[in-house]
Design a protein around this motif. Structure first.
Motif, PDB file in Angstrom:
ATOM      1  N   ARG A  39       0.850  -1.191   0.000  1.00  0.00           N
ATOM      2  CA  ARG A  39       0.000   0.000   0.000  1.00  0.00           C
ATOM      3  C   ARG A  39       0.881   1.235   0.000  1.00  0.00           C
ATOM      4  NH1 ARG A  39      -3.201  -3.638   3.102  1.00  0.00           N
ATOM      5  NH2 ARG A  39      -5.251  -3.835   2.152  1.00  0.00           N
ATOM      6  N   SER A  58      -3.267   0.660  -3.814  1.00  0.00           N
ATOM      7  CA  SER A  58      -2.746  -0.628  -3.369  1.00  0.00           C
ATOM      8  C   SER A  58      -2.219  -1.390  -4.576  1.00  0.00           C
ATOM      9  CB  SER A  58      -3.852  -1.466  -2.724  1.00  0.00           C
ATOM     10  OG  SER A  58      -4.420  -0.796  -1.645  1.00  0.00           O
ATOM     11  N   TYR A  64      -4.797  -0.965  -7.653  1.00  0.00           N
ATOM     12  CA  TYR A  64      -6.172  -0.593  -7.323  1.00  0.00           C
ATOM     13  C   TYR A  64      -6.143   0.653  -6.458  1.00  0.00           C
ATOM     14  CZ  TYR A  64     -10.813  -0.751  -5.201  1.00  0.00           C
ATOM     15  OH  TYR A  64     -12.063  -0.436  -4.761  1.00  0.00           O
ATOM     16  N   LEU A  95      -9.927  -1.414  -0.134  1.00  0.00           N
ATOM     17  CA  LEU A  95     -10.038  -2.840  -0.386  1.00  0.00           C
ATOM     18  C   LEU A  95     -11.082  -3.449   0.550  1.00  0.00           C
ATOM     19  CD1 LEU A  95      -6.271  -3.695  -0.789  1.00  0.00           C
ATOM     20  CD2 LEU A  95      -8.019  -3.900  -2.551  1.00  0.00           C
ATOM     21  N   PHE A 106     -10.216  -8.969   2.133  1.00  0.00           N
ATOM     22  CA  PHE A 106      -9.094  -9.062   1.199  1.00  0.00           C
ATOM     23  C   PHE A 106      -7.827  -9.407   1.969  1.00  0.00           C
ATOM     24  CE2 PHE A 106      -5.452  -7.318  -0.974  1.00  0.00           C
ATOM     25  CZ  PHE A 106      -5.651  -7.725  -2.277  1.00  0.00           C
ATOM     26  N   VAL A 154     -12.717  -4.461  -6.783  1.00  0.00           N
ATOM     27  CA  VAL A 154     -12.102  -5.677  -6.255  1.00  0.00           C
ATOM     28  C   VAL A 154     -13.102  -6.355  -5.326  1.00  0.00           C
ATOM     29  CG1 VAL A 154     -10.239  -6.614  -4.834  1.00  0.00           C
ATOM     30  CG2 VAL A 154      -9.763  -4.750  -6.416  1.00  0.00           C
TER      31      VAL A 154
END
Length: 158
Positions: free
Chosen positions: A72, A79, A94, A98, A102, A124
């Motif tokens: 991150r 991320s 992404y 999240l 995850f 995601v």
């Protein structure tokens, strides 16, 4: 042909043309929202097609989050992680929050596009249990492994 029949024929033709136009617009809208699921091996080997590899097509990438790949950026929502299907590994970026579930070695499905050799995810999804994997991801990974095993067996005797 009398004027009443001509008017009726014109209305019927206009109605058919409007229905055809509406059906075409609906089909175009639905085709834009279709996102096919591919594994990293299918994308990297070119089986997913040239539009996927060039970033023209939006698709879903399915597999497992690779161990040791989650990173991150400090002070941002960006991320990075890698998705693997056991045969290939693809880097993913992404920007966003999240899902709570995850984590590494967890089934994941990300929707997005290829950009400069990297998958840029717009969304995601993580699955709820480490023993669970979405059926379509499991099927794709099983097919990839079976094909990989057949290729290895046919190449081993050479």
């Amino acid at each position: 042909m009398n004027p009443t029949r001509r008017r009726r024929l014109a209305w019927v033709l206009a109605l058919v043309a409007a229905a055809a136009l509406a059906a075409t617009l609906v089909a175009m809208a639905l085709s834009r929202n279709v996102a096919y699921l591919y594994t990293p091996n299918e994308v990297l080997s070119g089986q997913a097609g040239p539009k996927v590899a060039s970033g023209e097509a939006r698709f879903r990438l399915g597999g497992m989050v690779a161990e040791g790949s989650v990173g991150r950026q400090e002070g941002s929502l960006e991320s990075t992680f890698a998705v693997t299907d056991g045969d290939a590994r693809m880097d993913v970026t992404y920007t966003g929050i999240l899902p709570d579930l995850f984590r590494e070695n967890q089934a994941v499905v990300a929707t997005g596009r290829m950009q400069d050799g990297r998958f840029v995810a717009e969304d995601v999804l993580a699955k709820h249990d480490e023993t669970y994997m979405p059926k379509e991801v499991a099927d794709k990974m099983g097919q990839a492994h079976a094909k990989h095993d057949v290729d290895d067996a046919s190449g081993a005797g050479r």
